[in-house]
Design an enzyme around this catalytic site. Sequence first.
Site, PDB file in Angstrom:
ATOM      1  N   ASN A  82      28.265  52.982   5.548  1.00  0.00           N
ATOM      2  CA  ASN A  82      27.863  51.895   4.435  1.00  0.00           C
ATOM      3  C   ASN A  82      26.747  52.399   3.790  1.00  0.00           C
ATOM      4  O   ASN A  82      26.641  52.401   2.388  1.00  0.00           O
ATOM      5  CB  ASN A  82      27.681  50.371   5.151  1.00  0.00           C
ATOM      6  CG  ASN A  82      27.412  49.185   4.570  1.00  0.00           C
ATOM      7  OD1 ASN A  82      27.128  48.157   4.935  1.00  0.00           O
ATOM      8  ND2 ASN A  82      26.987  49.407   3.237  1.00  0.00           N
TER       9      ASN A  82
ATOM     10  N   GLY B 106      22.064  53.177   9.935  1.00  0.00           N
ATOM     11  CA  GLY B 106      21.481  53.316   8.732  1.00  0.00           C
ATOM     12  C   GLY B 106      20.482  54.411   8.357  1.00  0.00           C
ATOM     13  O   GLY B 106      19.566  54.626   7.629  1.00  0.00           O
TER      14      GLY B 106
ATOM     15  N   LYS C 186      35.622  43.820  13.750  1.00  0.00           N
ATOM     16  CA  LYS C 186      34.842  44.804  14.363  1.00  0.00           C
ATOM     17  C   LYS C 186      33.738  44.175  15.178  1.00  0.00           C
ATOM     18  O   LYS C 186      32.938  43.333  14.847  1.00  0.00           O
ATOM     19  CB  LYS C 186      33.913  45.404  13.116  1.00  0.00           C
ATOM     20  CG  LYS C 186      33.210  46.931  13.588  1.00  0.00           C
ATOM     21  CD  LYS C 186      32.452  47.299  12.380  1.00  0.00           C
ATOM     22  CE  LYS C 186      31.370  48.369  13.215  1.00  0.00           C
ATOM     23  NZ  LYS C 186      30.259  48.550  12.090  1.00  0.00           N
TER      24      LYS C 186
ATOM     25  N   ALA D 109      28.163  54.517  11.958  1.00  0.00           N
ATOM     26  CA  ALA D 109      26.655  54.349  11.970  1.00  0.00           C
ATOM     27  C   ALA D 109      26.241  55.721  11.814  1.00  0.00           C
ATOM     28  O   ALA D 109      26.340  56.744  12.895  1.00  0.00           O
ATOM     29  CB  ALA D 109      26.253  53.804  12.877  1.00  0.00           C
TER      30      ALA D 109
END
Length: 263
Positions: free
Chosen positions: A207, A159, A98, A185
Amino acid sequence: MTDHLNLGGRQFESRLIIGTGKFSSPEVMADALAASKTQLVTVALRRVDLDAPSDPITDFIDRERYLIMANTSGASDAAQAVRLAKLARSAGFPPWIKVEVIPDPRYLMPDPIETLKACEILVADGFTVLPYIHADPVLAKRLEETGCAAVMPLAAPIGSGRGLKMETAIAIIIEQATVPVVVDAGLGVPSHAAAAMEMGADAVLVNTAIAAAANPVRMARAFALGVEAGRGAWLAGRAPELSAASASSPLTGFLDETETRQP
């Protein structure tokens, strides 16, 4: 029905890709991976000590169960990204990478020019390349033409958990792409993942939303269900969106007949 994700010459049953950063412990990470039913996980190479005999991240990732894809997080230009990718391959990681090239430390926006350079070099060197990009349809098409296995446009800043802020541009990328589109994301809750899949995205990568949740394992399972629901809705085909109301039950017929029979 069988509905596999075809990516880089491989088939995956799960359309949820999981990042391995920010978990409170490797054990929690491992449990969350299992709950998510993912088959593809990303690992930041800068978090792996390539000289150590064991590593607290990769030791908890079952390589028989998950394909590990290193990422070039920390690279600020193409040269650094290429170096990290080659280090990962030399260390025994699969030749899947990635590509992240991020010179901006505040907003963490990817550099389109350096990303394209890195991808051209890595594709030519035999890597299966998945570039992380801003939601730029022109760049996505260029990367596809370069030979990237997929494109990974951001939904919102990394995030941030803000959801599909780039929905219009991502929709154009999906419309034009002939390779898988992975929304990456900024997804914060399972409904964001479902919405991305309903648009026609092929997969999502999550994530922080899982790792930073109060219960990462439960959140991982919730994201799996959200991805499944969104994909199912896309395959089913939504009902038309109308500008006016349309009754789901008939407003004529039975009532009219009843009125005519009254004395």
